[in-house]
Design a protein around this motif. Structure first.
Motif, short mmCIF file in Angstrom:
data_model
loop_
_atom_site.label_atom_id
_atom_site.label_comp_id
_atom_site.label_asym_id
_atom_site.label_seq_id
_atom_site.Cartn_x
_atom_site.Cartn_y
_atom_site.Cartn_z
N MET A 108 -11.58 8.69 -4.38
CA MET A 108 -11.81 8.02 -3.10
C MET A 108 -13.20 8.28 -2.55
SD MET A 108 -9.58 8.54 0.30
CE MET A 108 -10.46 8.40 1.84
N GLY A 109 -13.72 9.47 -2.79
CA GLY A 109 -15.03 9.82 -2.23
C GLY A 109 -16.19 9.16 -2.91
N LEU A 110 -16.07 8.92 -4.23
CA LEU A 110 -17.18 8.35 -5.00
C LEU A 110 -16.90 6.92 -5.45
CD1 LEU A 110 -18.21 11.43 -7.19
CD2 LEU A 110 -19.13 10.68 -4.98
N ASP A 111 -15.82 6.32 -4.95
CA ASP A 111 -15.52 4.90 -5.21
C ASP A 111 -15.35 4.61 -6.71
OD1 ASP A 111 -15.83 4.26 -2.40
OD2 ASP A 111 -17.97 4.50 -2.74
N LEU A 112 -14.66 5.51 -7.39
CA LEU A 112 -14.50 5.38 -8.84
C LEU A 112 -13.05 5.23 -9.26
CD1 LEU A 112 -16.90 8.15 -10.22
CD2 LEU A 112 -17.10 5.69 -10.64
N GLY B 121 -13.45 3.37 -1.06
CA GLY B 121 -12.46 4.44 -1.04
C GLY B 121 -11.19 4.16 -1.81
N PRO B 122 -11.24 3.97 -3.15
CA PRO B 122 -10.01 3.73 -3.91
C PRO B 122 -9.04 4.89 -3.78
CG PRO B 122 -11.87 4.22 -5.38
CD PRO B 122 -12.44 4.02 -4.01
N ARG B 123 -7.81 4.57 -3.39
CA ARG B 123 -6.81 5.60 -3.08
C ARG B 123 -5.69 5.64 -4.12
NH1 ARG B 123 -4.65 8.48 1.54
NH2 ARG B 123 -2.39 8.69 1.38
N ARG C 135 -22.32 12.08 -0.50
CA ARG C 135 -20.97 11.70 -0.89
C ARG C 135 -20.39 12.78 -1.81
NH1 ARG C 135 -19.97 6.14 -1.61
NH2 ARG C 135 -19.90 6.36 -3.88
N VAL C 136 -19.09 13.04 -1.66
CA VAL C 136 -18.45 14.06 -2.47
C VAL C 136 -17.21 13.49 -3.15
CG1 VAL C 136 -19.29 16.00 -1.10
CG2 VAL C 136 -17.14 14.89 -0.48
N SER C 137 -16.84 14.09 -4.27
CA SER C 137 -15.70 13.64 -5.05
C SER C 137 -14.39 13.96 -4.32
CB SER C 137 -15.73 14.31 -6.42
OG SER C 137 -14.60 13.95 -7.19
N ARG C 138 -13.48 12.99 -4.30
CA ARG C 138 -12.16 13.15 -3.68
C ARG C 138 -11.12 12.49 -4.59
NH1 ARG C 138 -13.19 16.90 0.26
NH2 ARG C 138 -14.56 16.14 1.91
N HIS D 75 -2.67 -5.64 -15.91
CA HIS D 75 -3.69 -5.40 -14.89
C HIS D 75 -3.39 -4.12 -14.12
CE1 HIS D 75 -4.01 -9.75 -15.66
NE2 HIS D 75 -5.30 -9.57 -15.39
N LEU D 76 -4.44 -3.52 -13.62
CA LEU D 76 -4.33 -2.36 -12.75
C LEU D 76 -4.76 -2.80 -11.36
CD1 LEU D 76 -3.92 0.71 -12.27
CD2 LEU D 76 -6.33 1.02 -12.90
N TYR D 77 -3.86 -2.64 -10.38
CA TYR D 77 -4.16 -2.98 -9.00
C TYR D 77 -4.48 -1.70 -8.24
CZ TYR D 77 -1.79 -7.28 -10.41
OH TYR D 77 -1.42 -8.42 -11.08
N VAL D 78 -5.57 -1.71 -7.47
CA VAL D 78 -6.02 -0.52 -6.75
C VAL D 78 -6.24 -0.87 -5.29
CG1 VAL D 78 -7.81 1.25 -6.56
CG2 VAL D 78 -7.12 0.42 -8.82
N VAL D 79 -5.59 -0.11 -4.41
CA VAL D 79 -5.80 -0.30 -2.97
C VAL D 79 -6.86 0.68 -2.50
CG1 VAL D 79 -3.95 1.30 -2.26
CG2 VAL D 79 -4.67 -0.54 -0.72
N THR D 80 -7.79 0.19 -1.68
CA THR D 80 -8.88 1.01 -1.16
C THR D 80 -8.59 1.42 0.28
OG1 THR D 80 -10.12 -0.99 -0.58
CG2 THR D 80 -10.60 0.02 -2.70
N GLU D 81 -8.67 2.72 0.53
CA GLU D 81 -8.29 3.25 1.84
C GLU D 81 -9.21 2.79 2.95
OE1 GLU D 81 -7.74 7.59 4.04
OE2 GLU D 81 -7.22 7.36 1.92
#
Length: 399
Positions: A223-227, A251-253, A203-206, A262-268
């Motif tokens: 997105m690459g490291l799910d962080l 894949g958080p985008r 896995r690589v950082s994106r 709150h912070l809402y995060v959509v995952t690709e």
């Protein structure tokens, strides 16, 4: 109302640079009128895939994705821009740039090499002095110290493909004509060591986006490291204070800061929207999540935006070309999917709400469409207007 339009330029798309779209009258605060496009505001062959505006100076900043640079532009007329200074080096495939609330700096996110970069702004808004932040580490690597990163639980049974598998599936969906626009998740690295890692499924950082929060915090997605990473900013750069790991392969985008705190995060890749919140100690964690039910395994989520009163969110899904409509429940800690509406165009890369209208950038359809929003439910209706626009990737209302 007029909009600046970010797009992929001739080297990777069809646009000449930053474009202009108009919905209805140019000076209207509504966007429900007929759509049209004007001439290119400024040529930008490096693909200005994301643009952001200075809060007071009449400047735009573009992430020139193909060039790996951030360029400032000065407005020289109603529909014209000109470069301000030289481009600033950011990193490989820089895909997002955000302006700090006090307009003292930018934060650029680079998909290609995972860089998060703080760029100073002077009093006139001119960028300089890029400072690269600490690189991300994989939270699912067993060598990471236990307890160093908060992890979130999966909220759906979605089986998430790895990045390479997702890229190959996307190319099958979009066909040969548009396959070059799919990110090269499956590209073979140049070095032998990297090739061996890729073959082993490394896995690589994106890095993908920066969101400014209250209290001086900055959140970035990887997105690459799910962080989701949280930072403090100073003249010396960005200081990492905390990280939250979303489910592996999600894949958080993109993210959205909500007035509820709150912070809402959509995952690709997993096509979910997660809710993050800080506890009494200021430590962030995942509190809930909502899958975009009804989407396809080969779909990828793109943008997340809020309705005009914050009670409804809209998540774009590419592939099946839909818009997930989510209702904000409780004190903002819960989301409920209320509809999955037709986006009205192909490959909805970006969208924005203006009063009673949802404007959608159909990247692979080379068009922008407008959809009416139901006054009671907030659900988008059928396409009201559409206009040609080459490979649009970002819609930014003019101020």
């Amino acid at each position: 109302m007029r909009f600046w339009v970010g797009a992929y330029a001739a080297d990777s798309g069809a646009a000449e640079g930053i474009g202009i779209a108009q919905a209805g009258d140019a000076d209207s605060v509504w966007a429900s009128g007929p759509l049209g496009t004007a001439a290119t505001a400024v040529a930008a062959p490096g693909s200005p895939s994301w643009i952001a505006a200075h809060h007071t100076q009449g400047l735009l900043y573009a992430a020139l994705e193909s060039d790996g640079t951030v360029q400032a532009y000065r407005r020289t007329g109603e529909t014209r821009l000109s470069p301000l200074g030289a481009p600033i080096e950011a990193g490989s495939a820089v895909c997002h740039v955000a302006v700090s609330p006090d307009a003292t700096h930018l934060v650029a996110s680079c998909w290609g090499d995972g860089r998060v970069v703080r760029i100073d702004l002077d009093a006139a808004g001119r960028p300089s002095r890029p400072t690269i932040a600490a690189e991300a580490a994989d939270p699912y690597d067993d060598s990471q110290p236990e307890g160093s990163i908060s992890t979130g639980a999966r909220v759906s049974g979605t089986v998430v493909p790895d990045l390479a598998e997702a890229a190959r599936a996307l190319r099958d969906v979009v066909g040969e004509e548009f396959s070059h626009l799919v990110p090269a998740y499956d590209a073979v690295p140049e070095t032998d060591a990297e090739s061996e890692e890729a073959a082993a499924g490394a896995r690589v950082s994106r890095a993908h986006q920066a969101i400014f929060l209250s209290g001086g915090l900055v959140a970035t997605t990887d997105m690459g490291l799910d962080l989701v990473r949280f930072w403090r900013s100073s003249g010396a750069g960005l200081r990492l204070v905390h990280e939250v790991a979303l489910p592996k392969g999600s894949g958080p985008r993109h993210g959205l800061w909500h007035p509820s705190g709150h912070l809402y995060v959509v995952t690709e890749l997993s096509r979910e929207v997660f809710v993050l919140a800080a506890d009494v100690t200021g430590r962030w964690r995942t509190v809930s999540g909502q899958p975009l039910l009804g989407t396809l395994d080969t779909d990828t989520a793109a943008e997340l935006c809020s309705g005009r009163d914050g009670s409804t969110l809209y998540a774009g899904v590419r592939g099946s070309d839909t818009i997930g409509v989510l209702s904000v429940r409780g004190a903002g800690e819960t989301l409920q999917l209320t509809a999955l509406a037709d986006a009205g165009t192909h490959w909805p890369r970006h969208h924005v709400v203006v009063n009673d209208t949802l404007l959608v950038a159909g990247q692979l359809a080379h068009e922008i469409v407008s959809l009416p929003l139901d006054a009671r439910t907030g659900i988008p209706g059928r396409v009201r207007h559409r206009t040609a626009s080459p490979s649009p990737t970002r819609l930014l209302p003019m101020r």
